[in-house]
Design an enzyme around this catalytic site. Structure first.
Site: not given
Ligand code: GLC
Ligand code: BG6
Ligand code: GLC
Length: 839
Positions: A539, A603, A657
């Site tokens: 996004r 993320s 995230d």
């Molecule tokens: C995976 C990523 C992590 C993220 C999670 C949720 O575990 O390594 O950084 O926060 O996914 O998206």
């Protein structure tokens, strides 16, 4: 020539006169189609009444649930015993069902008599007798040493709450055994069987003969969804929608309903159609006032009906010159088999003559013609009435299925239907006339209800053993409280390793400092861009934050898909694609010229040196772009922007995230100090005391730690709770051996775990008839969203957290606006601090 004609004329005239005479006498037994349609409507109303919770107790037609939920699917197999009690004959059977590609059923059976001492005796004697016959049968067949599942066809109305249990409502037909009504017949049978130490059977199903018939026929014709008996008694069953059956929990699928239509009219609703003969039959029966419809139809009563009519006609001088024999005065001297013989096509008249002479009468030619016609009227009325009730069932089926035309099969059995020469074709014809919008196939059950009872038992047996096997297979997923406490303690330990200086570098739970030191305080303001990469969607957002009294956050966003080949291509391609999406968004929003501060929700695990520097440790989830691991993602983004050379952005913060989520919620609730993602991946961040973060110099205050708990277990510490399916999912993933905890918990993998289980259950023959379809073989085909259609998780999460951390009072707040808003807030704070620093 003339004489021959005259003779023929004379005979025709004679016949016509006799027929007219009988027709006049029995005009009340003639049922026009209008009357039959009316009966059909009345029966439709009776069915509704019987099914409804409130009306059921007083309904004459009981509409009893049978707990048979499907017709056989051909996968039934095994050796079964069956008992078939309540029709004209009592039978013990051994049924062998093999599933060798072509369906194959072998039956051996033996009839046993049911003397009056038994059918009119007491319950213990009856069930002892039944058990003795079974033992005798097993002795004869030399199968006493083996354990067998058994299906019990018991052709009387029973209230069932399970397949293998049934409380007798009332005896019907020629049975009247003391002490059985209102008791469970299977437990009485079991009790009696226990007296035979050398007999080991498991009574798995109690079925009405109509149900047995439907199942017998259903084995050969999958379309069969109605079972009808026109024998000693009469009755029908059919497959009803669960949602219409008030008496049974659940709305899914169908269940067979034993209508017990024999009792139709017991509340007076057919009194206008009943004749003096019907009333006489009823009064002379063992159950006066009961089974009034049955008494107008079935084999136990037809002969007697004919006798009563003949007697009356003779008394009136309309037959036998008014002479009456002793036999004609004797109850039950005319049986249904006689009626059938008298109506035989060619020999009928001759048979009639012989039968009447047997009764001590001296019939004239005219008498024989008249008597034959009496038989026709009585048996035709029987077929007509059955047809009307059956038409009501067919109409109900058609309406349930919301069809304009119904194509269906009726499984049918019973001595009257099978032995009366005209009965079947009359019945079929009338049914087709009453329900012209149904294409009905009538399938005679060649092998009785016993085979069907064995089918029901086979299904029950399969379900019992399947349930057991499935439970065993799924037991590996069960987590006891002890398991959970162990997981909690281990996680606790791993979090600490990650924070300690000596162990940080090798820790599987990485505990990454995020340089976010506080939640928003409400003074944040300005216009920001945010990117949100790494979840299901990519996004791009424009976030407008206002502070002060008119504090608000307004967001505009656009979702872009990231094609698989980009996620798993080169790093340059990935970042070029991201910049391309940003360009489209700026264009779309008309803000291409503005150099806005940007927060980048990324993320994946990043080792940060400051709020705007983050080196990707390694890809997780579905990403695997080359040349990124170890590189600073902010630099890569800046370079891609430069390569495009169209606009400029001020990248202020890179944010996980979880952190974005914590900030989004923290903006509403200042107590928020944990951010949790249960999405494509699984991860948590929380506010940690600086002094505990040994790899950081500072010891004052707090900093948000991105735990990256998805990597929990990568050192094998939770292998004891990983199932073989978890291992399979891991091996088939982009990063085998990595993110083991994430692979047991997050959206990207749950569906895949289910798929692995389904494959395994199918291999064990427990699902899909053992056939693994091509699509089931396809990775990712079973999406996690299917699980959430079936189950809801958030309640379980809350409950378990409460149980595992009783001292913590936790509020779960759903981040409605995603991590992007939080990223913008972080950017706002960072920007403010930055500006303060510059000044
Ligand atoms: C995976 C990523 C992590 C993220 C999670 C949720 O575990 O390594 O950084 O926060 O996914 O998206
Ligand atoms: C038989 C079934 O085929 O049909 C019996 O196996 C059932 O259990 C019977 O009761 C109904 O017909 P009748 O004429 O024997 O009552
Ligand atoms: C009687 C019984 C019923 C049975 C029918 C046919 O009507 O009550 O249960 O199905 O006879 O045998």
């Amino acid at each position: 020539m003339f004489a021959v004609h005259l003779l023929a004329f004379y005979f025709t005239k004679l016949k016509e006169d006799q027929i007219k005479k009988v027709d006049r006498f029995l005009y009340h037994m003639h049922l026009s189609d209008d009357v039959l349609l009316d009966v059909m409507t009345r029966f439709q109303a009776e069915m509704v009444k019987g099914l409804e919770r409130d009306a059921h107790p007083t309904a004459a037609v009981k509409m009893l649930p049978t707990f048979v939920r499907s017709i056989p699917d051909g996968s039934e197999k095994g050796d079964f015993l069956a008992l078939d009690l309540g029709g004209s004959k009592f039978r013990v059977l051994k049924v062998k069902v093999s599933e060798d590609g072509k369906q194959n059923v072998q039956m051996e059976s033996q009839f046993y008599p049911t003397p009056k001492e038994i059918t009119l005796g007491n319950g213990t004697e009856l069930f002892d007798y039944v058990a003795d016959c079974l033992a005798d049968f097993m002795e004869t067949k030399n199968i006493k040493h083996k354990k067998f599942p058994l299906g019990f066809t018991f052709s009387f109305p029973c209230i069932q709450t399970k397949l293998e249990e049934g409380v007798l409502l009332s005896w019907t037909k020629y049975f009247k055994v003391r002490g059985v009504q209102e008791t469970d017949v299977t437990s009485s049978l079991r009790h009696a069987l226990r007296k035979h130490k050398d007999v080991d059977v498991d009574v798995l199903a109690l079925v009405n003969d109509t149900v047995g018939t439907m199942m017998t026929c259903g084995y050969d014709d999958q379309r069969c969804e109605v079972g009808v008996i026109i024998g000693t008694g009469t009755n029908a069953c059919y497959m009803e929608e669960m949602s219409n059956i008030d008496l049974v929990e659940g709305d899914e699928g169908r269940m067979c309903i034993n209508t017990e239509w024999g009792a139709f009219g017991d509340d007076g609703s057919l009194d206008d159609l009943r004749t003096e003969f019907d009333r006489e039959i009823d009064l002379g029966s063992i159950n006066p006032g009961k089974q009034l419809f049955e008494k107008m139809i079935s084999g136990l009563y037809l002969g007697e009906l004919v006798r009563l009519i003949l007697l009356k006609m003779a008394k009136k001088g309309l037959l036998f010159n008014g002479k009456i024999s002793a036999a004609l005065r004797t109850k039950d001297k005319i049986e249904t088999k006689h009626v059938a013989a008298m109506e035989k096509h060619k020999e009928g008249l001759q048979n009639t003559k012989e039968i009447l002479m047997e009764l001590g009468l001296t019939p004239s030619e005219e008498d024989c013609i008249a008597v034959q016609h009496v038989c026709t009227i009585v048996s035709f009325r029987s077929a007509n009435l059955c047809a009307a009730a059956l038409a009501a069932i067919l109409t109900r089926l058609r309406e349930n299925k919301k069809l304009i035309r119904l194509r269906t099969t009726v499984g049918i059995d019973g001595t009257l239907y099978k032995t009366h020469p005209q009965y079947p074709k009359r019945l079929h014809k009338v049914v087709r006339r009453l329900v012209p919008n149904c294409d009905v196939r009538f399938l005679l059950s060649e092998s009785g209800s016993g085979k069907g009872a064995a089918m029901v038992t086979a299904v029950a047996c399969r379900l019992v053993s399947q349930r057991k096997q499935i439970d065993e297979i799924l037991a590996s997923f069960e987590l006891s409280k002890e398991n959970l406490i162990e997981v909690k303690n281990k996680m606790r330990g791993e979090l600490e390793y990650g924070l300690k200086k000596e162990t940080h570098a090798t820790a599987t739970v990485k505990m990454l400092p995020t340089y976010v030191c506080g939640t928003p305080d409400g003074t944040e303001k300005g216009k920001f861009l945010a990117l949100d990469l790494g979840g299901t969607n990519f996004r791009v957002l424009l976030v407008k934050i206002r502070s002060g009294r008119r504090k608000s956050v307004r967001m505009y966003n656009k979702i872009f898909a990231i094609p698989l080949e980009i996620m798993q291509g080169t790093g340059e391609e990935l970042f070029d694609h991201i910049v391309q999406c940003i360009a489209e968004f700026l264009e779309y929003m008309g803000i291409k010229g503005a150099r806005l501060p940007l927060g980048f929700t990324f993320s994946f695990p990043c080792r940060q040196a400051s709020i705007d520097k983050g080196a990707l440790v390694e890809w997780t989830k579905g990403f695997k772009a080359t040349d990124c691991e170890g590189e600073d993602v902010v630099d890569m983004l800046r370079e891609a922007i430069k390569r495009r050379n169209e606009f400029d952005l001020d990248i202020v913060a890179v944010v996980n995230d979880t952190v974005g989520t914590m900030m989004t919620c923290g903006y509403e609730d200042p107590n928020c100090e944990i951010g949790f993602i249960a999405g494509t991946g699984s991860n948590v961040c929380y506010m940690e005391e600086m002094k505990n973060i040994e790899i950081m110099e500072v010891t004052e205050g707090k900093m948000c730690i991105n735990t990256e708990w998805g990597g929990f277990g990568d050192n094998g510490c939770i292998d004891s709770i990983r199932t073989k399916y978890d291992k399979e999912v891991d091996e088939g993933s982009l990063n085998p051996g990595k993110q083991r905890y994430e692979k047991m918990t997050s959206g990207m993998y749950l569906g895949e775990i289910v798929r692995q289980i389904l494959i395994d259950l199918t291999k064990h023959g427990l699902l899909f008839r053992g056939q693994i379809s091509e699509s089931l073989r396809t990775r990712g085909i079973f999406e996690t969203k299917f699980l959430s259609h079936i189950e809801s998780f958030s309640g379980i999460l809350r409950e378990t957290v409460k149980e595992m951390a009783p001292q913590c009072d936790v509020t779960f707040m759903l981040s409605e606006d995603g991590s992007g808003k939080g990223a913008a807030l972080i950017t706002a704070v960072a920007k403010r601090l930055h500006n303060v620093g510059e000044n």
